[in-house]
Scaffold this active site. Sequence first.
Site, PDB file in Angstrom:
ATOM      1  CG  HIS A 156      -1.820  -1.212   1.318  1.00  0.00           C
ATOM      2  ND1 HIS A 156      -2.310  -1.488   2.442  1.00  0.00           N
ATOM      3  CD2 HIS A 156      -1.931  -2.183   0.346  1.00  0.00           C
ATOM      4  CE1 HIS A 156      -2.972  -2.806   2.081  1.00  0.00           C
ATOM      5  NE2 HIS A 156      -2.826  -3.361   0.755  1.00  0.00           N
ATOM      6  CB  CYS A 201      -5.513   0.707 -18.657  1.00  0.00           C
ATOM      7  SG  CYS A 201      -6.357  -0.712 -18.219  1.00  0.00           S
TER       8      CYS A 201
HETATM    9  C1  PEP Z   1      -3.773  -4.799 -15.464  1.00  0.00           C
HETATM   10  O1  PEP Z   1      -3.931  -5.859 -15.116  1.00  0.00           O
HETATM   11  O2  PEP Z   1      -3.275  -4.582 -16.464  1.00  0.00           O
HETATM   12  C2  PEP Z   1      -4.639  -3.743 -14.618  1.00  0.00           C
HETATM   13  C3  PEP Z   1      -4.430  -2.407 -15.108  1.00  0.00           C
HETATM   14  O3  PEP Z   1      -4.773  -4.060 -13.593  1.00  0.00           O
HETATM   15  P1  PEP Z   1      -4.147  -3.922 -11.991  1.00  0.00           P
HETATM   16  O4  PEP Z   1      -2.841  -3.766 -12.487  1.00  0.00           O
HETATM   17  O5  PEP Z   1      -4.883  -3.222 -10.930  1.00  0.00           O
HETATM   18  O6  PEP Z   1      -4.240  -5.200 -11.749  1.00  0.00           O
END
Ligand code: PEP
Length: 746
Positions: free
Chosen positions: A363, A676
Amino acid sequence: MVERAESESRKLLGRLRDTMASQAAGQERLDQITHLTADSMGTEVCSIYLFRDDETLELCATQGLNPESVHQTRMKLGEGLVGRVARTGKVVNAADAPSAKGFRYMPETGEEIYSSFLGVPIQRLGEKLGVLVVQSKEAREFSADEVYALEVVAMVLAEMTELGAFVGEGAALRARHTQPVLIRGVTAQEGTAEGHVWLHEPRVVVTNLVADDPVREHARLTEAVENLRVSVDQLLAGASHDTEQVQVLEAYRMFANSKGWMRRMEENIDRGLSAEAAVEKEQSDVRARMLQATDAYLRERLQDLDDLSNRLLRILTGQGHQTGAELPENPILVARNIGPGELLEYGRQLRGIVLEEGSVGSHAAIVARALAIPLVINAKRIQIEALNGDHVMVDGDQGVVHLRPDDTVVSAFRDKMAMQAKAQERYASIRDKPAVTLCGKTIRLDMNAGLMADLPSLESSGAEGVGLFRTELQFLIRSQMPKRTELAALYARVLDAAQSKRVVFRTLDIGSDKVLPYMQAQDEPNPALGWRAIRVGLDKPGVMRMQLQALLRAAHGRPLSIMFPFIAQYEEYTAARAEVDKAIAREKKLGHPLPEKLEIGAMLETPSLAFASKKFYEEVEFLSIGGNDLKQFFFAADRENERVRRRYDTLNVSFLTFIEDIVARCAATNTRLSFCGEDAGRPVEALCLAAIGLQSLSMRPASVGPVKHLLRRCNLDDVRKVIHDARDAGEQSVRPAVMEYLRGLS
Ligand code: PEP
Ligand code: MG
């Protein structure tokens, strides 16, 4: 017998104190200590061996061995009995040393005539400093009281070392905390920073180790422990139902009330130590046990006890940060670990953060990222090496910390920072320009966010909107489940701050590496493949319903974008969507305003969804590739596992071909697609993604500038050709070919 031993150790300590108080030079002090220890213990020999470097011990003072061998005799860690004490951190007590395991005869010292050997480690706060040895001709095992007495001398030596008592002319030791130190850790947030150390929990230095008046020391200890108990009770009373915190505090309370702990410290006082030295002696015994404990639970409890001893030491010495203490200029926070709440309190005042422990997904790392503060984790020994106010340079890109750097490092580092600042200027100059490539394609660049602290970056980075708002971060940094009204207010503030820019809220993505402290932890064999994200949302819909309601209310008639994480098959999407429909119906019934426009999308994070039916692609309003998860499943390489997480390149031909296939499916159904994952923020990766057809990328705010800068200099048609040619040529990764292309750019 005990009484005699007590008065013996008290006498020895009294003499040690005189040595400590004397004006003698470093070497002379060491010599005096060996002399009086041998004398008090009735042994012919007493020697002090100190570390020269991590691997080598040097005989630094002796009473009884050949004086010529001082500063000449050296041994490697683990070599001989002395080396064994140093390596294991354990006492060696041998009546017949020459036949003991590991004995090594060192002719230059003239030690062949000594039969018994007692060696204890000299260490402070778990840091190994050396070994203290007594030897005698008589073949006898040393008693427990004698071992104790020697351990106390070793502790005094360790404290004096910390205070620089052995430094000086012909010095046995180099001055501590004055040399430059390079510490290699792990990157958790990129960026560079220069500043001064601010120890989150400053080390306590005990200067009065020996005390004459045991009655007074007992009273001081009792009062301090009483204060400690009260403060732990207060913390417990103020703790929420946050199970983890309560668990730790209850362990604290148990230890604070433990008779054994108190008794051991009281015995230390009876033997001549001051109250703080008594606590420290017990603490170092705990540390020794901690080193040996293989059971994780036990280690954790010992860690609690260690923390508790620190608190007690701070009460006794009055050391530690007093409230209102001022941060130095350009503060760099140094800590073993830190909670997200505490880190947010420091906020943007910090220039950098260095943690001795921590993890990329912790965190604290999430908050540091949100605040864009360079963070290095796993920086071993930083707590031992750093002093408050020390000059420090943090290289978050390389995961390196330069403590008290010398001039060459300072100038090289400043050059690097200047170059970065120049690059930042370049990025700032194109901030308001679109990411248009040389071939005339415009790529949409959004940013990822998750905390209110991220929102100011929307303006400064030049991102067009928030392509991924990780709503779980708000849940993660709290100690209890937020209420619907709190969430609605928070989301409304996010939308206000974004003005009319698009924000894509991803519903709660918990499980796997993101464990809420106030939810029952699942003991799953494979958390990344377990009960997480939408699976939790659909099985226990209460929280998701609350969240959806909060989002609808926050929008209050404004456009709203919602995205579901970790959709693995069509039905999960339809089921999640049905929850939105229900929430809308409820809001309508209550007469609340509905969003002016609502779009519902899904994250493509499992290979299965890539191969979903055409119907799914037609139905979903938009898709965002969560490359972090998708890649870990595609290559079967755990993203949290340092050993494998970088093993497969994103620019691997198989992976790019897979992404291209998703692009083609979306194109055939007219489905909006973005990417993303972290790779969207790496310029070369972002370029390749754009070249194979991604028109929208969402990344960390700090990446928008570098990605845009590169895109504007490239021709995507050329890059696509480079990629396809490399693939046709049978390359495993297109990276070398793309790098070659980039080198050719003017
Ligand atoms: C991913 O898995 O690429 C994503 C953007 O989600 P997180 O990193 O929050 O798992
Ligand atoms: Mg993910």
